[in-house]
Design a protein around this motif. Structure first.
Motif, PDB file in Angstrom:
ATOM      1  N   LEU A  57      25.145  42.402  34.963  1.00  0.00           N
ATOM      2  CA  LEU A  57      26.263  43.116  35.599  1.00  0.00           C
ATOM      3  C   LEU A  57      27.317  43.490  34.561  1.00  0.00           C
ATOM      4  O   LEU A  57      27.838  44.604  34.547  1.00  0.00           O
ATOM      5  CB  LEU A  57      26.903  42.244  36.684  1.00  0.00           C
ATOM      6  CG  LEU A  57      26.159  42.126  38.016  1.00  0.00           C
ATOM      7  CD1 LEU A  57      26.738  40.996  38.867  1.00  0.00           C
ATOM      8  CD2 LEU A  57      26.233  43.443  38.803  1.00  0.00           C
ATOM      9  N   LEU A  60      26.627  46.506  32.414  1.00  0.00           N
ATOM     10  CA  LEU A  60      26.630  47.859  33.018  1.00  0.00           C
ATOM     11  C   LEU A  60      27.822  48.661  32.488  1.00  0.00           C
ATOM     12  O   LEU A  60      28.902  48.108  32.284  1.00  0.00           O
ATOM     13  CB  LEU A  60      26.697  47.767  34.551  1.00  0.00           C
ATOM     14  CG  LEU A  60      25.413  47.275  35.229  1.00  0.00           C
ATOM     15  CD1 LEU A  60      25.655  46.993  36.707  1.00  0.00           C
ATOM     16  CD2 LEU A  60      24.282  48.273  35.066  1.00  0.00           C
ATOM     17  N   PRO A  61      27.622  49.955  32.255  1.00  0.00           N
ATOM     18  CA  PRO A  61      28.692  50.746  31.614  1.00  0.00           C
ATOM     19  C   PRO A  61      29.807  51.134  32.580  1.00  0.00           C
ATOM     20  O   PRO A  61      29.607  51.178  33.796  1.00  0.00           O
ATOM     21  CB  PRO A  61      27.946  52.002  31.142  1.00  0.00           C
ATOM     22  CG  PRO A  61      26.818  52.152  32.096  1.00  0.00           C
ATOM     23  CD  PRO A  61      26.399  50.766  32.491  1.00  0.00           C
ATOM     24  N   GLU A  62      30.973  51.426  31.979  1.00  0.00           N
ATOM     25  CA  GLU A  62      32.053  52.077  32.737  1.00  0.00           C
ATOM     26  C   GLU A  62      32.000  53.566  32.392  1.00  0.00           C
ATOM     27  O   GLU A  62      31.393  53.960  31.395  1.00  0.00           O
ATOM     28  CB  GLU A  62      33.403  51.479  32.358  1.00  0.00           C
ATOM     29  CG  GLU A  62      33.583  50.066  32.887  1.00  0.00           C
ATOM     30  CD  GLU A  62      35.025  49.623  32.879  1.00  0.00           C
ATOM     31  OE1 GLU A  62      35.784  50.065  33.762  1.00  0.00           O
ATOM     32  OE2 GLU A  62      35.389  48.855  31.982  1.00  0.00           O
ATOM     33  N   PHE A  63      32.643  54.379  33.208  1.00  0.00           N
ATOM     34  CA  PHE A  63      32.534  55.840  33.011  1.00  0.00           C
ATOM     35  C   PHE A  63      33.905  56.498  32.912  1.00  0.00           C
ATOM     36  O   PHE A  63      34.797  56.195  33.718  1.00  0.00           O
ATOM     37  CB  PHE A  63      31.773  56.465  34.190  1.00  0.00           C
ATOM     38  CG  PHE A  63      30.422  55.867  34.409  1.00  0.00           C
ATOM     39  CD1 PHE A  63      29.334  56.242  33.632  1.00  0.00           C
ATOM     40  CD2 PHE A  63      30.233  54.903  35.391  1.00  0.00           C
ATOM     41  CE1 PHE A  63      28.091  55.680  33.837  1.00  0.00           C
ATOM     42  CE2 PHE A  63      28.993  54.331  35.599  1.00  0.00           C
ATOM     43  CZ  PHE A  63      27.919  54.717  34.825  1.00  0.00           C
ATOM     44  N   ASP A  64      34.035  57.399  31.935  1.00  0.00           N
ATOM     45  CA  ASP A  64      35.265  58.203  31.852  1.00  0.00           C
ATOM     46  C   ASP A  64      35.242  59.259  32.950  1.00  0.00           C
ATOM     47  O   ASP A  64      34.161  59.728  33.339  1.00  0.00           O
ATOM     48  CB  ASP A  64      35.356  58.902  30.493  1.00  0.00           C
ATOM     49  CG  ASP A  64      35.688  57.912  29.388  1.00  0.00           C
ATOM     50  OD1 ASP A  64      36.429  56.952  29.662  1.00  0.00           O
ATOM     51  OD2 ASP A  64      35.179  58.085  28.270  1.00  0.00           O
TER      52      ASP A  64
ATOM     53  N   THR B  21      34.849  54.783  37.733  1.00  0.00           N
ATOM     54  CA  THR B  21      33.781  53.774  37.640  1.00  0.00           C
ATOM     55  C   THR B  21      33.585  53.062  38.974  1.00  0.00           C
ATOM     56  O   THR B  21      32.445  52.889  39.428  1.00  0.00           O
ATOM     57  CB  THR B  21      34.116  52.748  36.531  1.00  0.00           C
ATOM     58  OG1 THR B  21      34.226  53.439  35.285  1.00  0.00           O
ATOM     59  CG2 THR B  21      33.041  51.681  36.423  1.00  0.00           C
ATOM     60  N   VAL B  24      31.780  55.396  41.286  1.00  0.00           N
ATOM     61  CA  VAL B  24      30.366  55.572  40.930  1.00  0.00           C
ATOM     62  C   VAL B  24      29.528  54.407  41.458  1.00  0.00           C
ATOM     63  O   VAL B  24      28.474  54.613  42.080  1.00  0.00           O
ATOM     64  CB  VAL B  24      30.195  55.696  39.388  1.00  0.00           C
ATOM     65  CG1 VAL B  24      28.728  55.525  38.988  1.00  0.00           C
ATOM     66  CG2 VAL B  24      30.708  57.049  38.901  1.00  0.00           C
ATOM     67  N   TYR B  25      30.013  53.183  41.253  1.00  0.00           N
ATOM     68  CA  TYR B  25      29.207  52.025  41.675  1.00  0.00           C
ATOM     69  C   TYR B  25      29.252  51.788  43.189  1.00  0.00           C
ATOM     70  O   TYR B  25      28.268  51.334  43.761  1.00  0.00           O
ATOM     71  CB  TYR B  25      29.636  50.765  40.913  1.00  0.00           C
ATOM     72  CG  TYR B  25      29.126  50.777  39.480  1.00  0.00           C
ATOM     73  CD1 TYR B  25      27.774  50.602  39.208  1.00  0.00           C
ATOM     74  CD2 TYR B  25      29.979  51.001  38.423  1.00  0.00           C
ATOM     75  CE1 TYR B  25      27.295  50.640  37.908  1.00  0.00           C
ATOM     76  CE2 TYR B  25      29.519  51.034  37.116  1.00  0.00           C
ATOM     77  CZ  TYR B  25      28.167  50.861  36.864  1.00  0.00           C
ATOM     78  OH  TYR B  25      27.691  50.911  35.581  1.00  0.00           O
ATOM     79  N   PHE B  91      22.733  55.908  35.896  1.00  0.00           N
ATOM     80  CA  PHE B  91      23.979  55.209  35.629  1.00  0.00           C
ATOM     81  C   PHE B  91      23.850  54.242  34.460  1.00  0.00           C
ATOM     82  O   PHE B  91      24.826  53.795  33.914  1.00  0.00           O
ATOM     83  CB  PHE B  91      24.429  54.402  36.855  1.00  0.00           C
ATOM     84  CG  PHE B  91      24.651  55.244  38.070  1.00  0.00           C
ATOM     85  CD1 PHE B  91      25.241  56.489  37.959  1.00  0.00           C
ATOM     86  CD2 PHE B  91      24.261  54.791  39.307  1.00  0.00           C
ATOM     87  CE1 PHE B  91      25.459  57.266  39.077  1.00  0.00           C
ATOM     88  CE2 PHE B  91      24.479  55.558  40.426  1.00  0.00           C
ATOM     89  CZ  PHE B  91      25.071  56.800  40.310  1.00  0.00           C
ATOM     90  N   LEU B 112      21.481  47.630  40.648  1.00  0.00           N
ATOM     91  CA  LEU B 112      22.207  48.716  41.308  1.00  0.00           C
ATOM     92  C   LEU B 112      21.781  48.856  42.766  1.00  0.00           C
ATOM     93  O   LEU B 112      22.595  49.093  43.650  1.00  0.00           O
ATOM     94  CB  LEU B 112      21.990  50.028  40.559  1.00  0.00           C
ATOM     95  CG  LEU B 112      22.623  50.081  39.171  1.00  0.00           C
ATOM     96  CD1 LEU B 112      22.126  51.284  38.406  1.00  0.00           C
ATOM     97  CD2 LEU B 112      24.136  50.116  39.279  1.00  0.00           C
ATOM     98  N   LEU B 115      23.155  45.933  44.748  1.00  0.00           N
ATOM     99  CA  LEU B 115      24.586  46.058  45.050  1.00  0.00           C
ATOM    100  C   LEU B 115      24.801  46.709  46.411  1.00  0.00           C
ATOM    101  O   LEU B 115      25.743  46.385  47.128  1.00  0.00           O
ATOM    102  CB  LEU B 115      25.292  46.901  43.980  1.00  0.00           C
ATOM    103  CG  LEU B 115      25.763  46.191  42.715  1.00  0.00           C
ATOM    104  CD1 LEU B 115      26.302  47.199  41.713  1.00  0.00           C
ATOM    105  CD2 LEU B 115      26.822  45.135  43.021  1.00  0.00           C
TER     106      LEU B 115
END
Lengths: 199, 175
Positions: A57, A60-64, B21, B24-25, B91, B112, B115
């Motif tokens: 977890l 996992l990347p964050e996004f701009d 972010t 997105v998730y 992602f 993912l 989740l």
């Protein structure tokens, strides 16, 4: 230790496993959980899986925010700023005649409300005074109608109505008050002039 | 009341990433997340002046989460937006090393999907804490729930994720 006792202690440990991994347990609880996990293969496997899931977890990347979203937001917020300015000032800017009429009415009221302190002989006929009073009434009524129109336009143009409408209502009330005071003063000014002229 | 332009730009620079972010998730769909981020940032412009500067972060998280929940409700009410495995995989950044890459492609993709099994507020708490790295206090402020509830919800959420992922993990471990 019996199988049932094992099962019960495993269930208790599993309840506390995440808190233990996060360091949220007090010393006594943490020691008890560690002692059990060290001796229990099943709970060791669960601990390993729990740590893997947390690591996955956290990896996992964050996004701009995409540039196109930022551009759209900037465009829309500039548009709302322009709309707001038009709604607040455009009604006066786009209608010079009512603005001039309002200014003339205010100037007239100042003259009526604050007459010259030096006593002067009356210079006007009854007809002239009556006409001046009637014109003052007309001008003040016009100011009232402008304020009503302004309130209506701001209501419809400004989406965030709360403070703007309150301000316009305040202006409306002030104009009403000035109008009533002006008419009363004009009536008062007209009466002695007529009497003096007539006497 | 609208924000000053410079305060708005500063807030977008500081919190924009957090907003997008989370969307997105929560939505598992970039297009919808873009719409939500746009909606939330415009709302920040319109209402931001009413929020204390130090509360803008929690306020944005709360507004974003609510907007995502609304979007999910609309999705359920209207035509269901299909989210396939490829979209989910999009992602994930490829992890370094062949072993980890293979693992990530299975476990990461399943995470993912798992989740989505979590109900609210568990899903938001897991995302905010484990993916976005917010503290318990920050999550408590944003979601307006006590810190003890944040802890309990997080641990329950992680347990639920483990139940979903156990099979894949065991399979990967056996290989």
């Amino acid at each position: 230790m019996s199988q049932r006792a094992d099962h019960e202690s495993c269930a208790k440990v599993l309840e506390m496993l995440d808190a233990w991994i996060d360091g949220d347990l007090d010393d006594a609880e943490a020691t008890a959980v560690k002692k059990h996990v060290d001796q229990c293969e099943s709970c060791q496997a669960e601990q390993k899986l729990a740590e893997t899931v947390v690591a996955e977890l956290r990896a996992l990347p964050e996004f701009d925010v995409p540039e196109r979203v930022v551009k759209t937001v900037r465009h829309k917020t500039r548009a709302t700023l322009a709309e707001g300015l038009r709604a607040l000032f455009g009604v006066f800017v786009s209608r010079p005649l009512p603005t001039l009429a309002a200014a003339a009415a205010v100037a007239l009221m100042i003259v009526v409300l604050f007459p010259s302190p030096r006593p002067t002989e009356p210079q006007y006929t009854d007809q002239e005074v009556a006409r001046a009073v009637a014109e003052t009434r007309l001008a003040l009524a016009y100011v009232g109608s402008i304020a009503q129109r302004a309130e209506l336009q701001v209501k419809t143009r400004v989406l965030d109505k709360g403070p703007a409408v309150q301000t316009v209502r305040g202006v409306q009330r002030a104009l009403d008050f000035i109008g009533e005071a002006g008419i009363a003063a004009a009536d008062q000014a007209a009466t002695p002039q007529t009497q003096m002229k007539g006497s | 009341m609208r924000m000053r332009r410079q305060d708005f730009e500063a807030a977008v620079a500081t919190h924009g990433r957090k907003v997008y972010t989370l969307a997105v998730y929560l939505l598992a769909n970039r297009e919808e997340a873009e719409d939500v981020a746009q909606e939330v940032l415009i709302r920040l412009w319109r209402r931001g002046q009413e929020v204390l500067p130090e509360k803008i972060g929690p306020w944005l998280v709360r507004v974003t989460r609510n907007a995502c929940i609304d979007a999910i409700r609309r999705r359920k009410g209207g035509s269901q937006v299909a989210i396939d495995a490829d979209a989910r995989g999009g992602f994930l950044e490829p992890a370094p090393g062949p072993e980890r890459q293979a693992h990530a492609s299975q476990l990461g993709g399943r995470i993912l999907r798992a989740l989505e099994v979590l109900s609210e507020p568990g899903r938001s708490v897991v995302i905010l804490r484990e993916i976005q790295g917010l503290s318990y206090q920050e999550i408590s402020d944003a979601l307006e729930i006590p810190m003890t509830s944040v802890r309990v919800t997080l641990h329950r959420g992680r347990r639920r994720l483990r139940e979903e992922l156990k099979e894949v993990h065991d399979h990967v471990a056996a290989c």
